[in-house]
Design a protein around this motif. Structure first.
Motif, PDB file in Angstrom:
ATOM      1  N   TYR A  98       0.827  -1.221   0.000  1.00 23.26           N
ATOM      2  CA  TYR A  98       0.000   0.000   0.000  1.00 23.26           C
ATOM      3  C   TYR A  98       0.862   1.273   0.000  1.00 23.26           C
TER       4      TYR A  98
ATOM      5  N   HIS B 253       2.500   1.896  -3.346  1.00 26.41           N
ATOM      6  CA  HIS B 253       1.482   2.338  -4.316  1.00 26.41           C
ATOM      7  C   HIS B 253       1.143   3.816  -4.096  1.00 26.41           C
TER       8      HIS B 253
ATOM      9  N   GLU C 253     -13.095   5.448  -2.030  1.00 27.74           N
ATOM     10  CA  GLU C 253     -12.781   4.043  -2.337  1.00 27.74           C
ATOM     11  C   GLU C 253     -13.510   3.573  -3.601  1.00 27.74           C
TER      12      GLU C 253
ATOM     13  N   HIS D 216     -12.247   5.464  -6.738  1.00 26.26           N
ATOM     14  CA  HIS D 216     -10.896   5.023  -7.125  1.00 26.26           C
ATOM     15  C   HIS D 216     -10.991   3.674  -7.838  1.00 26.26           C
TER      16      HIS D 216
END
Ligand code: HEM
Ligand code: HEM
Length: 184
Positions: A41, A44, A143, A146
């Protein structure tokens, strides 16, 4: 300057650095969410945030230069399709990092660049393992947007690459070669 016969080094540099990084981030995003690879994560998020600089520079450069002029005249529908796909690509490259930051920030997880914190994690002082969302609605919106923008981006990239290959292999014109730096 971009001309019909050649594209500037800035257009080439920004196109390829953003193209490969975006494809990498999509791959990493899908792997980390589908296989619960939480240790990816931070990588990224960090790469996505660094890319914002290049993405914004590209938008400014396109505003100044306009879109590259097609190397020759094509069917009207095809020109329209290419234009729509270019718009979807450039707008979604702007929206992806914004929705990513919205999700990470509002859900309380925070984000930064390789350890350099920009928005820190909002943990419960009584239980540091527990992350408290700053705003559940915005976190949820970030969320979902995305994720679905990511799918739209994948579709646009597939159409875009198919278009580039069609120009190169079927029309045998220099559209792809010009994007690879060839002067016509
Ligand atoms: C252009 C840049 C970016 C691209 C192309 C991208 C792409 C993706 C994709 C395709 C996924 C998988 C979506 C899913 O299956 O749910 C994902 C997940 C994720 N991305 Fe990004 N991303 C970018 C930038 C960012 C940034 C800047 C952040 C935060 C600062 C971020 C945070 C996240 C998080 C937290 C997830 C996991 C979502 C979940 O667990 O449901 N992304 N990204
Ligand atoms: C690796 C695969 C890719 C290939 C072979 C490729 C090829 C091309 C070619 C040949 C052009 C010139 C089109 C013209 O002359 O009208 C172009 C332009 C463009 N491509 Fe790609 N592309 C790739 C990946 C991507 C990705 C992943 C994105 C977005 C994230 C993207 C976004 C754009 C945009 C916005 C333009 C318009 C000009 C510019 O702003 O640079 N491309 N691409």
């Amino acid at each position: 300057m971009d001309t019909k016969n050649s594209l500037s080094w800035l257009t080439l540099f920004l196109h390829w650095i953003i193209a490969f990084t975006i494809i990498g981030l999509i791959g990493l995003g899908l792997v980390m969410t589908n296989f619960e690879q939480y240790h990816y994560y931070d990588i990224h998020k960090s790469i996505g945030i660094i890319l914002i600089g290049f993405i914004l520079l590209r938008v400014l450069w396109r505003i100044k230069q306009g879109w590259p002029v097609p190397v020759s005249k094509y069917d009207k529908r095809e020109m329209l399709m290419a234009k729509i796909v270019h718009w979807v690509l450039i707008v979604s490259t702007v929206l992806m990092p914004i929705t990513g930051m919205l999700f990470s920030g509002a859900s309380g997880h925070g984000f930064g660049i390789f350890g350099l914190e920009i928005l820190h994690e909002n943990t419960d002082p009584a239980d540091p393992e527990n992350v408290i969302p700053l705003n559940r609605f915005l976190g949820g919106f970030g969320e979902v947007s995305h994720e679905y923008l990511g799918y739209l981006l994948i579709l646009a990239i597939v159409l875009h690459i198919a278009g580039a290959l069609k120009h190169h292999l079927i029309y045998k014109d220099p559209t792809l070669l010009r994007m690879l730096g060839k002067k016509l």
